[in-house]
Design an enzyme around this catalytic site. Structure first.
Site, short mmCIF file in Angstrom:
data_model
loop_
_atom_site.label_atom_id
_atom_site.label_comp_id
_atom_site.label_asym_id
_atom_site.label_seq_id
_atom_site.Cartn_x
_atom_site.Cartn_y
_atom_site.Cartn_z
N SER A 106 1.66 13.18 48.38
CA SER A 106 1.22 11.81 48.19
C SER A 106 1.18 11.06 49.53
O SER A 106 0.42 11.43 50.42
CB SER A 106 2.11 11.12 47.16
OG SER A 106 1.56 9.91 46.71
N ASN A 130 -1.40 16.35 46.29
CA ASN A 130 -1.65 15.09 45.56
C ASN A 130 -2.00 13.97 46.53
O ASN A 130 -1.45 12.87 46.47
CB ASN A 130 -0.44 14.72 44.70
CG ASN A 130 -0.04 15.84 43.74
OD1 ASN A 130 0.75 16.71 44.10
ND2 ASN A 130 -0.60 15.82 42.55
N HIS A 255 0.85 13.89 38.88
CA HIS A 255 1.17 13.58 40.26
C HIS A 255 2.45 14.25 40.76
O HIS A 255 2.54 14.63 41.93
CB HIS A 255 1.29 12.06 40.43
CG HIS A 255 1.28 11.61 41.85
ND1 HIS A 255 0.17 11.77 42.67
CD2 HIS A 255 2.22 11.01 42.62
CE1 HIS A 255 0.44 11.27 43.87
NE2 HIS A 255 1.68 10.81 43.87
#
Length: 294
Positions: A106, A130, A255
């Protein structure tokens, strides 16, 4: 500060210029390459625990707390990705690691890519898990609205919404324990560090647009089929422009797939890292003939 030897798992913990880190030695005595793990917003290095055993089968593993998270210092009031990439550089300098495989999740994926682009000589390969890239106007508006609502204290309702995005509604029974662990991380993260980092994350989806064609190392763009905000199209778009890029999508995952499906994530990571290690070893053989120089 020099690292201190912990009493379990042979892990070495230390602090490098305000960054709290842990080093896990490889279980194979002759392994010498290093893998660095960078977590996402609101997490800390502990979120990588499902990956440690798998990766230390072949590699030394370094996990650290991003600026504003865990035991690390605060970023600037209006930070940049370069500030977070410099944090990683300081950790590598402290540990005398010349080159590393860099894995980010992320927000950590944005940091990993920034580091690989600006420090290619210190990057063996990069994995962007992600990751966000070139959001649509609607996606950008949604994330900027979330960033604008962040205050000086954690909001339980906001955490619930986040967990719904990451785990589903309702949370599947077999993921309840993982979701509660993630909830605890979100509840205990420093709210100022979280807000500063999230606001950077919100405005950085275009930070690598037009730059990935210069990515000079093997790159894996890995995401979950059901991750709406770091969706498969983003990973595929990044892989399409990175010279040595590939995209892989894990079916049915969202996620937080490193904690919801570690078996699949670890398998993909090890497969990619092994191929990148082989390519790196071949290219480095003349200069590395005398031994391991990580």
């Amino acid at each position: 500060m020099k690292p201190e030897r912990a009493l379990h798992r042979d892990v070495t913990r230390g602090n490098a210029a305000g960054t709290s880190y842990s080093v896990y030695p490889p279980r194979a005595g002759d392994a010498c390459e290093t893998v660095v793990l960078i977590h996402g917003v609101g997490m800390n290095q502990s979120v990588w625990s499902p990956q440690i055993d798998a990766l230390t089968a072949r590699y030394r593993v370094v996990a650290y707390d991003m600026l504003g998270h865990g035991g690390s210092t605060m970023p600037a009031p209006v930070p940049t990705l370069g500030e977070y990439a410099s944090q990683l550089e300081r950790v590598l300098d402290e540990l005398e690691v010349e080159r590393a495989h860099v894995v980010g999740h992320s927000m950590g994926a944005l940091v990993a890519l920034e580091f690989a682009l600006t420090h290619p000589q210190r990057t063996r390969s990069v994995v962007a898990m992600n990751a966000v890239y070139d959001r649509t106007p609607g996606q950008r508006e949604a994330v900027m609205n979330r960033a604008a609502t962040l205050g000086d204290a954690p909001a339980e309702a906001g955490i619930d919404v986040t967990l719904t995005r990451w785990f589903g509604d309702p949370v599947p029974a077999h993921l309840t324990k993982a979701a509660e662990a993630v909830r605890e991380l979100l509840l205990t993260v420093d709210p100022i560090g979280y807000a500063r980092t999230y606001q950077l994350f919100a405005r950085s989806d275009d930070a690598h647009v037009g730059r990935l064609s210069a990515l000079a190392v093997p790159a894996l763009f890995l995401t979950g089929e059901c991750d709406a905000n770091s969706n498969p199209a983003m990973s595929q778009a990044m892989a399409a422009v990175a010279p040595f890029g590939r995209a892989q999508i894990i079916a049915n995952e969202r996620h937080m797939m490193n904690v919801t499906n570690p078996a699949q994530v670890n398998e993909r990571l090890l497969e990619f890292l092994l191929s990148a290690s082989t390519a790196s070893t071949a290219s480095d053989r003349p200069s590395d003939a005398g031994g391991c120089h990580d």
